[in-house]
Design an enzyme around this catalytic site. Structure first.
Site, PDB file in Angstrom:
ATOM      1  N   ARG A   1      52.175  39.278 100.312  1.00 35.59           N
ATOM      2  CA  ARG A   1      52.218  39.026  98.861  1.00 35.59           C
ATOM      3  C   ARG A   1      52.630  37.568  98.706  1.00 35.59           C
ATOM      4  O   ARG A   1      53.714  37.170  99.136  1.00 35.59           O
ATOM      5  CB  ARG A   1      53.220  39.947  98.170  1.00 35.59           C
ATOM      6  CG  ARG A   1      53.532  39.500  96.764  1.00 35.59           C
ATOM      7  CD  ARG A   1      54.248  40.530  95.948  1.00 35.59           C
ATOM      8  NE  ARG A   1      53.367  41.624  95.585  1.00 35.59           N
ATOM      9  CZ  ARG A   1      53.642  42.525  94.652  1.00 35.59           C
ATOM     10  NH1 ARG A   1      54.781  42.450  93.990  1.00 35.59           N
ATOM     11  NH2 ARG A   1      52.792  43.484  94.376  1.00 35.59           N
TER      12      ARG A   1
ATOM     13  N   ARG B   1      49.550  54.394  94.977  1.00 37.76           N
ATOM     14  CA  ARG B   1      49.619  53.229  95.865  1.00 37.76           C
ATOM     15  C   ARG B   1      49.848  53.696  97.300  1.00 37.76           C
ATOM     16  O   ARG B   1      49.250  53.176  98.243  1.00 37.76           O
ATOM     17  CB  ARG B   1      50.757  52.277  95.438  1.00 37.76           C
ATOM     18  CG  ARG B   1      50.553  51.583  94.113  1.00 37.76           C
ATOM     19  CD  ARG B   1      49.405  50.592  94.166  1.00 37.76           C
ATOM     20  NE  ARG B   1      49.579  49.585  95.195  1.00 37.76           N
ATOM     21  CZ  ARG B   1      50.300  48.468  95.067  1.00 37.76           C
ATOM     22  NH1 ARG B   1      50.900  48.201  93.920  1.00 37.76           N
ATOM     23  NH2 ARG B   1      50.399  47.595  96.056  1.00 37.76           N
TER      24      ARG B   1
ATOM     25  N   HIS C   1      44.708  41.507  92.955  1.00 39.74           N
ATOM     26  CA  HIS C   1      45.602  42.581  93.417  1.00 39.74           C
ATOM     27  C   HIS C   1      44.747  43.792  93.815  1.00 39.74           C
ATOM     28  O   HIS C   1      44.765  44.830  93.155  1.00 39.74           O
ATOM     29  CB  HIS C   1      46.568  42.937  92.284  1.00 39.74           C
ATOM     30  CG  HIS C   1      47.776  43.708  92.715  1.00 39.74           C
ATOM     31  ND1 HIS C   1      48.060  43.998  94.036  1.00 39.74           N
ATOM     32  CD2 HIS C   1      48.797  44.255  91.993  1.00 39.74           C
ATOM     33  CE1 HIS C   1      49.191  44.686  94.103  1.00 39.74           C
ATOM     34  NE2 HIS C   1      49.654  44.861  92.873  1.00 39.74           N
TER      35      HIS C   1
ATOM     36  N   CYS D   1      49.819  48.954  85.908  1.00 39.53           N
ATOM     37  CA  CYS D   1      50.202  48.898  87.330  1.00 39.53           C
ATOM     38  C   CYS D   1      51.713  48.888  87.533  1.00 39.53           C
ATOM     39  O   CYS D   1      52.181  49.173  88.629  1.00 39.53           O
ATOM     40  CB  CYS D   1      49.563  47.684  87.989  1.00 39.53           C
ATOM     41  SG  CYS D   1      50.161  46.095  87.377  1.00 39.53           S
TER      42      CYS D   1
ATOM     43  N   GLN E   1      46.146  47.528  94.322  1.00 39.52           N
ATOM     44  CA  GLN E   1      46.437  48.237  93.078  1.00 39.52           C
ATOM     45  C   GLN E   1      45.160  48.844  92.492  1.00 39.52           C
ATOM     46  O   GLN E   1      45.171  49.959  91.972  1.00 39.52           O
ATOM     47  CB  GLN E   1      47.049  47.267  92.061  1.00 39.52           C
ATOM     48  CG  GLN E   1      47.426  47.923  90.746  1.00 39.52           C
ATOM     49  CD  GLN E   1      48.571  48.899  90.867  1.00 39.52           C
ATOM     50  OE1 GLN E   1      49.618  48.548  91.400  1.00 39.52           O
ATOM     51  NE2 GLN E   1      48.395  50.126  90.394  1.00 39.52           N
TER      52      GLN E   1
ATOM     53  N   ASP F   1      48.745  45.129  81.297  1.00 35.14           N
ATOM     54  CA  ASP F   1      49.683  44.643  82.318  1.00 35.14           C
ATOM     55  C   ASP F   1      50.667  43.710  81.615  1.00 35.14           C
ATOM     56  O   ASP F   1      50.463  43.327  80.450  1.00 35.14           O
ATOM     57  CB  ASP F   1      48.895  43.908  83.413  1.00 35.14           C
ATOM     58  CG  ASP F   1      49.733  43.481  84.616  1.00 35.14           C
ATOM     59  OD1 ASP F   1      50.883  43.970  84.751  1.00 35.14           O
ATOM     60  OD2 ASP F   1      49.246  42.656  85.419  1.00 35.14           O
TER      61      ASP F   1
END
Ligand code: CP
Ligand code: NVA
Length: 309
Positions: free
Chosen positions: A110, A294, A137, A266, A140, A228
């Site tokens: 990340r 996830r 991402h 998310c 996700q 988000d």
């Protein structure tokens, strides 16, 4: 030696392989129903394998779900904060990639800059997985597609509406629209429009992706509404709240979607900013299934990367 199977972006993985990963994620989830979370899978497909998980940004879901995925599959994870590595003192990404490849079987990172992810993949001799960059991402998205299909069946030809910032999640949604064949409507302020490179990719592959300024129009008849945070990691918060307040997902906006529409986010969320608590905790919300998935989706990604499907 064959090239490692990286998981860097949804548009870089074969569409058939993406379908295999989603179906595998659903199957491994079903197979574990009722099993205590710490139990190692009976066939332990990743026994003897180790993952290095590098974090240059904070994380709750990505950190814990990757670690638990490896444990349940019989493998191990070494969680690394870049500030505790020589990477934080200027050792190059390329050298870090070469060194870690001598110790572990896969690397998850990340990071802020997508170029770092690409450099890591270029120099690693083991699979590299994108655990979020400023650009995208993809892990996700695999959990999101899996969650949609568990609740509403095949995602192909369904309508999904994004209302909010045109951020890294949106880029992965654009890639997913092209690869899984759903219609994506993005409602966002002009100043926070999606990455033009992702929109160009969508145009080139004929993906059904539309950008507008009107959230009410964009949700009409949608099977899923998504949003988000208004301030992603690495963003400057200035003026974002003013720009994004017309895109808040509240009960009124949800009422304009299909009567059976689901709501996804998310997480982490800033309640009463991008979405109201009424929507987040309401009957259409599947946000905690999404968070749980996830774990299952990443088990399937890890198995795919390591040839253990
Ligand atoms: N959704 C997500 O990636 O959450 P974390 O930042 O907690 O990992
Ligand atoms: N867009 C958010 C996603 C967090 C999981 C961010 O980058 O901070």
């Amino acid at each position: 030696m064959a090239d490692p199977k990286h998981f860097l972006d949804i548009n870089l993985v074969d569409a058939g392989d993406l379908r295999t990963i989603i179906d595998d994620g659903i199957a491994v989830k079903q197979a574990r129903l009722g099993t205590p979370k710490g139990t190692i899978d009976p066939d332990a497909p990743l026994k003897g394998h180790a993952l290095a998980a590098i974090f240059e940004f904070p994380s709750t879901r990505t950190r814990v779900s990757f670690d638990m995925a490896m444990r349940q599959l019989g493998g191990d994870t070494i969680v690394l904060n870049s500030n505790d590595m020589q990477l934080g003192r200027g050792e190059s990404i390329a050298d870090t990639a070469r060194v870690l490849s001598r110790y572990v079987d896969a690397i998850m990172i990340r990071t802020d800059d997508h170029d770092k992810l690409q450099e890591l993949a270029e120099f690693a001799t083991v699979p590299v997985i994108n655990g979020l960059t400023n650009d995208s991402h993809p892990c996700q998205l695999m959990a999101d597609v899996m969650t949609f299909e568990e609740h509403r069946g095949p995602i192909k030809d369904k309508v999904l509406t994004w209302s909010g910032d045109g951020n890294n999640m949106v880029t992965s949604y654009i890639h997913a629209a092209g690869q899984f064949g759903f219609e994506l409507r993005i409602a966002c302020p002009e100043e926070l429009s999606p990455d033009p490179r992702a929109l160009k990719w969508a145009e080139n592959v004929g993906a059904n992706v539309h950008v507008s300024r009107d959230a009410t129009e964009a949700v009409t008849g949608a099977h899923c509404v998504i949003t988000d945070t208004w301030v992603s990691m690495g963003d400057d918060a200035a003026n974002r709240h003013n720009l994004l307040s017309p895109y808040q997902v509240d009960e009124k906006l949800m009422a304009g979607a299909d009567a059976n529409a689901i709501f996804m986010h998310c997480l982490p969320a800033h309640r009463e900013e991008e979405a109201t608590t009424g929507v987040m905790d309401g009957p259409q919300s599947v946000i905690f299934d999404e968070a749980e998935n996830r774990l299952h989706a990443q088990k399937a990604i890890l198995r795919w990367c390591l040839g253990a499907s």
